[in-house]
Design a protein around this motif. Structure first.
Motif, PDB file in Angstrom:
ATOM      1  N   ALA A  42      19.000  58.284 127.107  1.00  0.00           N
ATOM      2  CA  ALA A  42      19.389  57.402 128.207  1.00  0.00           C
ATOM      3  C   ALA A  42      20.860  57.021 128.108  1.00  0.00           C
ATOM      4  CB  ALA A  42      18.519  56.148 128.210  1.00  0.00           C
ATOM      5  N   GLY A  43      21.304  56.742 126.886  1.00  0.00           N
ATOM      6  CA  GLY A  43      22.702  56.383 126.684  1.00  0.00           C
ATOM      7  C   GLY A  43      23.636  57.534 127.004  1.00  0.00           C
ATOM      8  N   VAL A  44      23.223  58.742 126.632  1.00  0.00           N
ATOM      9  CA  VAL A  44      24.050  59.918 126.911  1.00  0.00           C
ATOM     10  C   VAL A  44      24.128  60.180 128.409  1.00  0.00           C
ATOM     11  CG1 VAL A  44      24.252  62.415 126.617  1.00  0.00           C
ATOM     12  CG2 VAL A  44      23.606  60.994 124.674  1.00  0.00           C
ATOM     13  N   VAL A  45      23.004  60.039 129.106  1.00  0.00           N
ATOM     14  CA  VAL A  45      23.003  60.242 130.556  1.00  0.00           C
ATOM     15  C   VAL A  45      23.929  59.233 131.234  1.00  0.00           C
ATOM     16  CG1 VAL A  45      21.620  60.098 132.658  1.00  0.00           C
ATOM     17  CG2 VAL A  45      20.725  61.290 130.652  1.00  0.00           C
ATOM     18  N   GLN A  46      23.834  57.988 130.823  1.00  0.00           N
ATOM     19  CA  GLN A  46      24.707  56.955 131.395  1.00  0.00           C
ATOM     20  C   GLN A  46      26.170  57.272 131.127  1.00  0.00           C
ATOM     21  OE1 GLN A  46      23.580  54.352 133.304  1.00  0.00           O
ATOM     22  NE2 GLN A  46      25.757  53.999 133.739  1.00  0.00           N
ATOM     23  N   PHE A  47      26.459  57.691 129.887  1.00  0.00           N
ATOM     24  CA  PHE A  47      27.828  58.054 129.522  1.00  0.00           C
ATOM     25  C   PHE A  47      28.299  59.246 130.346  1.00  0.00           C
ATOM     26  CE2 PHE A  47      30.917  60.450 127.045  1.00  0.00           C
ATOM     27  CZ  PHE A  47      31.809  59.472 126.642  1.00  0.00           C
ATOM     28  N   THR A  48      27.417  60.221 130.535  1.00  0.00           N
ATOM     29  CA  THR A  48      27.761  61.422 131.301  1.00  0.00           C
ATOM     30  C   THR A  48      28.092  61.091 132.750  1.00  0.00           C
ATOM     31  OG1 THR A  48      26.357  62.814 129.897  1.00  0.00           O
ATOM     32  CG2 THR A  48      26.921  63.678 132.074  1.00  0.00           C
ATOM     33  N   LEU A 120      21.221  63.004 140.101  1.00  0.00           N
ATOM     34  CA  LEU A 120      19.911  62.400 139.883  1.00  0.00           C
ATOM     35  C   LEU A 120      19.953  60.936 139.429  1.00  0.00           C
ATOM     36  CD1 LEU A 120      18.087  65.343 138.048  1.00  0.00           C
ATOM     37  CD2 LEU A 120      17.702  64.562 140.397  1.00  0.00           C
ATOM     38  N   ALA A 121      20.863  60.625 138.512  1.00  0.00           N
ATOM     39  CA  ALA A 121      20.856  59.305 137.877  1.00  0.00           C
ATOM     40  C   ALA A 121      20.939  58.127 138.843  1.00  0.00           C
ATOM     41  CB  ALA A 121      21.975  59.223 136.839  1.00  0.00           C
ATOM     42  N   PRO A 122      21.781  58.155 139.869  1.00  0.00           N
ATOM     43  CA  PRO A 122      21.879  56.985 140.759  1.00  0.00           C
ATOM     44  C   PRO A 122      20.578  56.665 141.490  1.00  0.00           C
ATOM     45  CG  PRO A 122      23.789  58.419 141.014  1.00  0.00           C
ATOM     46  CD  PRO A 122      22.794  59.182 140.208  1.00  0.00           C
ATOM     47  N   ASN A 124      17.232  58.128 140.560  1.00  0.00           N
ATOM     48  CA  ASN A 124      16.064  58.133 139.686  1.00  0.00           C
ATOM     49  C   ASN A 124      16.522  58.385 138.261  1.00  0.00           C
ATOM     50  OD1 ASN A 124      13.616  58.578 138.314  1.00  0.00           O
ATOM     51  ND2 ASN A 124      12.645  59.366 140.172  1.00  0.00           N
ATOM     52  N   PHE A 125      16.828  57.303 137.562  1.00  0.00           N
ATOM     53  CA  PHE A 125      17.415  57.426 136.234  1.00  0.00           C
ATOM     54  C   PHE A 125      16.442  58.072 135.249  1.00  0.00           C
ATOM     55  CE2 PHE A 125      18.922  55.941 132.087  1.00  0.00           C
ATOM     56  CZ  PHE A 125      20.273  56.247 132.185  1.00  0.00           C
ATOM     57  N   GLU A 126      15.156  57.723 135.356  1.00  0.00           N
ATOM     58  CA  GLU A 126      14.163  58.270 134.430  1.00  0.00           C
ATOM     59  C   GLU A 126      14.049  59.787 134.577  1.00  0.00           C
ATOM     60  OE1 GLU A 126       9.404  57.819 133.299  1.00  0.00           O
ATOM     61  OE2 GLU A 126      10.387  56.376 134.636  1.00  0.00           O
ATOM     62  N   THR A 127      14.055  60.262 135.812  1.00  0.00           N
ATOM     63  CA  THR A 127      14.018  61.708 136.051  1.00  0.00           C
ATOM     64  C   THR A 127      15.269  62.378 135.508  1.00  0.00           C
ATOM     65  OG1 THR A 127      12.662  61.453 138.035  1.00  0.00           O
ATOM     66  CG2 THR A 127      13.891  63.506 137.822  1.00  0.00           C
ATOM     67  N   ALA A 128      16.403  61.709 135.658  1.00  0.00           N
ATOM     68  CA  ALA A 128      17.663  62.241 135.139  1.00  0.00           C
ATOM     69  C   ALA A 128      17.598  62.400 133.623  1.00  0.00           C
ATOM     70  CB  ALA A 128      18.820  61.323 135.523  1.00  0.00           C
ATOM     71  N   VAL A 129      17.027  61.409 132.937  1.00  0.00           N
ATOM     72  CA  VAL A 129      16.906  61.466 131.477  1.00  0.00           C
ATOM     73  C   VAL A 129      16.006  62.627 131.073  1.00  0.00           C
ATOM     74  CG1 VAL A 129      16.028  60.286 129.429  1.00  0.00           C
ATOM     75  CG2 VAL A 129      17.362  59.018 131.135  1.00  0.00           C
ATOM     76  N   GLN A 130      14.879  62.787 131.748  1.00  0.00           N
ATOM     77  CA  GLN A 130      13.953  63.874 131.431  1.00  0.00           C
ATOM     78  C   GLN A 130      14.596  65.237 131.692  1.00  0.00           C
ATOM     79  OE1 GLN A 130      10.583  62.904 133.887  1.00  0.00           O
ATOM     80  NE2 GLN A 130       9.784  61.356 132.467  1.00  0.00           N
ATOM     81  N   THR A 131      15.335  65.328 132.781  1.00  0.00           N
ATOM     82  CA  THR A 131      16.019  66.585 133.110  1.00  0.00           C
ATOM     83  C   THR A 131      17.079  66.897 132.070  1.00  0.00           C
ATOM     84  OG1 THR A 131      15.673  66.200 135.476  1.00  0.00           O
ATOM     85  CG2 THR A 131      17.378  67.793 134.865  1.00  0.00           C
ATOM     86  N   TRP A 132      17.825  65.867 131.655  1.00  0.00           N
ATOM     87  CA  TRP A 132      18.848  66.073 130.633  1.00  0.00           C
ATOM     88  C   TRP A 132      18.228  66.562 129.325  1.00  0.00           C
ATOM     89  CZ3 TRP A 132      19.749  64.275 125.730  1.00  0.00           C
ATOM     90  CH2 TRP A 132      20.987  64.612 125.184  1.00  0.00           C
ATOM     91  N   GLU A 133      17.130  65.970 128.924  1.00  0.00           N
ATOM     92  CA  GLU A 133      16.475  66.372 127.677  1.00  0.00           C
ATOM     93  C   GLU A 133      16.041  67.832 127.721  1.00  0.00           C
ATOM     94  OE1 GLU A 133      14.493  62.226 126.016  1.00  0.00           O
ATOM     95  OE2 GLU A 133      13.421  63.350 127.563  1.00  0.00           O
ATOM     96  N   ALA A 134      15.507  68.256 128.869  1.00  0.00           N
ATOM     97  CA  ALA A 134      15.058  69.644 129.000  1.00  0.00           C
ATOM     98  C   ALA A 134      16.236  70.620 128.980  1.00  0.00           C
ATOM     99  CB  ALA A 134      14.257  69.813 130.299  1.00  0.00           C
ATOM    100  N   LEU A 135      17.261  70.322 129.774  1.00  0.00           N
ATOM    101  CA  LEU A 135      18.419  71.220 129.847  1.00  0.00           C
ATOM    102  C   LEU A 135      19.230  71.205 128.558  1.00  0.00           C
ATOM    103  CD1 LEU A 135      19.636  70.578 133.514  1.00  0.00           C
ATOM    104  CD2 LEU A 135      18.394  72.559 132.627  1.00  0.00           C
TER     105      LEU A 135
END
Length: 226
Positions: A42-48, A120-122, A124-135
């Motif tokens: 979550a922190g990485v997605v926010q930073f990204t 995605l993040a703006p 649906n943040f949760e979906t963005a986190v899941q997508t980031w983890e997969a990619l």
């Protein structure tokens, strides 16, 4: 300018991309947790999302630019070995181009991931986190999380250099250590330490190879310096 000298410049570019990556990891990315074994997704997605341009620059330099320079270096070293052993030259060329392809792929995945996070993040943040983890897992599998392909290539180049005295002792010694470190990243308990050995060793090895190709006109001169 000869291919050997162009290869020397490419080797120094490879070293510079590694240095750039390490500097950002221990400074700008230090607080985000990016690049550690215990990543806060979550922190990485926010930073990204907040630093999209920086992340694209990061991926482009450490992966894309590195892979383009690496391709040139792989060809230059294979060409140098060809006069000594066409078979070893072909082996190093094959492993080197495999590594180059994986690194380029990791960079393309990394940049696409960054772009997707911004979309995605703006909403649906949760979906963005899941997508980031997969990619991110795909990116790590290609080249960001292990250095097996790079380790095997550097080992092959160094072994060939040792057998045929195509490179000086410093280059061969650094290459054997760095290559072994990269190969050992296949073992999870040794992954972090072996990765550090590979990364730092690769910087020194790229610099040594770059200077040798730029300032030593032929293999005889390189052997004399060993």
């Amino acid at each position: 300018m000869t291919m050997q000298r162009i290869g020397g410049i490419a080797a120094l570019v490879c070293a510079a991309t590694y240095i750039f990556g390490f500097v950002l990891l221990v400074t700008v990315f230090a607080e985000s947790g990016f690049g550690t074994n215990r990543i806060d997704a979550a922190g990485v997605v926010q930073f990204t999302v907040e630093n999209q341009a920086l992340m694209i620059t990061w991926n482009t330099v450490i992966y894309v630019l590195n892979s383009l320079a690496l391709a040139v270096l792989v060809v230059a070293l294979a060409s140098r070995l060809k006069t000594k052993s066409p078979d070893w030259s072909t082996i190093t060329l094959a492993f080197g181009l495999i590594w180059t392809t994986l690194v380029l792929g990791a960079g393309m995945i990394g940049n696409v991931t960054t772009e997707q996070m911004a979309v995605l993040a703006p909403n649906n943040f949760e979906t963005a986190v899941q997508t980031w983890e997969a990619l991110h897992a795909v990116e790590l599998g290609l080249g960001g999380g292990n250095e097996i392909a790079g380790g095997v290539w550097i080992l092959c180049v160094s072994i060939a250099g040792l057998i045929y005295q195509s490179f000086g002792k410093i280059i061969v010694g650094l290459g054997l250590l760095t290559g072994l470190g990269g190969f050992l990243t296949i073992l999870p308990p040794l992954g972090e330490v072996a990765g550090a050995v590979f990364g730092l060793g690769a910087i020194a090895w790229f610099i040594a190879v770059g200077l040798a190709l730029l300032f030593k006109r032929d293999a005889v001169a390189m052997q004399a310096s060993a």
